[in-house]
Design an enzyme around this catalytic site. Structure first.
Site, PDB file in Angstrom:
ATOM      1  CD  GLU A  12      -2.990  -1.085   1.479  1.00  0.00           C
ATOM      2  OE1 GLU A  12      -3.447   0.048   1.473  1.00  0.00           O
ATOM      3  OE2 GLU A  12      -3.666  -2.084   1.574  1.00  0.00           O
ATOM      4  CB  ALA A 122      -9.720  -5.611   8.819  1.00  0.00           C
ATOM      5  CE  LYS A 123      -5.624  -1.806   4.167  1.00  0.00           C
ATOM      6  NZ  LYS A 123      -4.429  -2.171   3.415  1.00  0.00           N
ATOM      7  N   GLY A 124      -6.474  -0.811   9.226  1.00  0.00           N
ATOM      8  CA  GLY A 124      -6.392   0.079  10.380  1.00  0.00           C
ATOM      9  C   GLY A 124      -5.344   1.134  10.154  1.00  0.00           C
ATOM     10  CG  ASP A 163      -1.177  -0.499   4.519  1.00  0.00           C
ATOM     11  OD1 ASP A 163      -1.896  -1.385   4.054  1.00  0.00           O
ATOM     12  OD2 ASP A 163      -1.136   0.651   4.045  1.00  0.00           O
TER      13      ASP A 163
END
Ligand code: GLU
Length: 433
Positions: A12, A122-124, A163
């Site tokens: 990313e 999911a992403k945080g 990421d």
């Protein structure tokens, strides 16, 4: 291109909202809506998939090195877990928002489904500039975030990974903080760790490797000889540099590569291994000797066979889509093409191979890492790369069959494959009233 770009340590290398008003969430929702039209899917499932299952928001206070206290906000957007535990990266960047995490989490759901991995999406992230923190401060931030998120993550619940702005060291701290709180070592709570604490060989290179594999397959699909194929790569972090070097090894003519400051260009082909990647020397591309230099905007418009945007999001937009001269685009970053640009490329018959297949090698080797952690047995680099090759080619073949049997773009074909699997799982499990 935003000058604040932090080249990423993973798939990313994206600032999804930096240069255009179109947010990651808007793009992700519209892509879902377009794709849903091609799939026989209950509209209530599509409506459900437009929303995350849950978004956790936490306050993360840390003591700075000068003794002052600063307070940051962290998120974990859990989009869908019908096929398995939530899975996706954790980013440290000033532009992180709740909605950005939701949009990027949706892309993770599709990415895992396309690869047929037993994970959801999911992403945080934490809204923070990691370049403004010392290593000690980053460690305190990560450990405090792990403590606040403890009930939301776990090896069978939600498994973060590196990421933008995070790396294997961040994952080691996160794993350690979580394990200390649980009272036992739990390597499977994160992936992308250093191999010495349960990480997988080949995980760092995996997103770039998958971009190269998919580029090789699409070059072949369009009857081009890889040895006569010119390639331009925007972004020379882990994704761009690994993709460029592998394609170079396989005989492609990599004519241009860039980092945040601009790029080098040589129509005779660059020696990609002698150009330092972001990890080898920060922002070192322009220090490499080459006949010509180009700006990042110029690189995108070069007359090449294959263009790989592997830096940040939203770089192919309505304003440059008509000027792109590449015959094929392979998305290395997440979300490099806006909806409007995508429509122009479709109109111009330029194939765009989407991020959710091209850079999916990262999460695929994350899955291998998770299996190794569960079995307490590590795989060799050869085994990781061989299995990654098999998984990527299999996913590519499924998408290719869909592309050939339906009158759709590559992105639509990829979404059809993902959405069909997710919808079938939702239908099988049912909605608990
Ligand atoms: N951040 C990476 C991606 O966007 C990897 C996610 C993971 O390995 O869980 O694909």
């Amino acid at each position: 291109m935003a000058s604040s770009t932090t080249p990423s340590d993973d798939a990313e290398e994206t600032i999804a909202e930096s240069s255009e008003p179109e947010s990651a969430l808007e793009t992700a929702r519209r892509q879902l809506e377009y794709a849903a039209e091609y799939v026989d899917i209950d509209p209530s499932i599509v409506e459900r998939l437009r929303h995350p299952k849950k978004v956790h928001e936490v306050t993360v206070p840390i003591e700075r090195d000068d003794g002052s206290v600063e307070v940051f906000t962290g998120y974990r957007a859990q989009h869908d877990s019908v096929r398995g535990p939530y899975k996706g990266g954790l980013r440290y960047h000033p532009d992180v928002t709740r909605d950005e995490c939701v949009g990027l989490g949706m892309w993770m759901t599709w990415k895992c489904a396309v690869m047929d991995l037993p994970f959801g999406g999911a992403k945080g992230g934490i809204a923070v500039d990691p370049k403004a923190l010392s290593d000690d401060e980053k460690e305190r931030l990560t450990r405090r975030f792990a403590q606040e998120m403890r009930p939301a993550i776990g090896p069978t619940l939600d498994i973060p990974a590196p990421d933008m702005g995070t790396d294997p060291q961040t994952m080691a701290w996160l794993m350690d903080a979580y394990s200390m709180q649980e009272g036992e070592t739990i390597p499977g709570v994160v992936t992308g760790k250093p191999p010495i604490v349960g990480g997988s060989e080949g995980r760092d290179e995996a997103p770039g490797r998958s971009v190269a594999i998919i580029a090789r397959e699409v070059i072949d699909y369009y009857d081009k000889d890889i040895k006569e194929t010119s390639v331009a790569v925007q972004g020379y972090g882990s994704v761009g540099a690994n993709a460029a070097r592998l394609l170079d090894d396989w005989g492609a003519n990599v004519v241009a590569v860039s980092d945040v400051n601009g790029g080098v260009y040589d129509t005779n082909g660059l020696d990609t291994r002698s150009i330092p990647s972001h990890h080898e020397e920060h922002e070192g591309v322009l220090r490499h000797d080459a006949p010509e230099t180009v700006t990042n905007d110029e690189l995108l418009e070069l007359d090449v066979d294959v263009l790989i945007p592997a830096a940040i999001g939203n770089v192919l937009t309505e304003s440059n889509a008509d000027d792109i001269q590449a015959d094929i685009i392979v998305e290395g970053a997440n979300g490099p093409t806006t909806i409007a640009a995508d429509a122009i490329f479709a109109e111009r018959d330029i194939p765009v191979i989407p991020d959710i297949i091209a850079n999916a090698g990262g999460v695929t080797v994350s899955y291998f890492e998770w299996l190794q952690d569960i079995n307490r047995r590590s795989w060799s680099l050869e085994r990781v790369n061989e299995e990654l090759e098999t998984e990527m080619v299999e996913a590519w073949n499924t998408i290719r069959e869909t592309f050939e049997s339906r009158d759709v773009t590559w992105r639509e074909a990829t979404y059809i494959v993902a959405l069909t699997r997710i919808a079938a799982a939702h239908e099988a499990r049912g909605l608990w009233p």
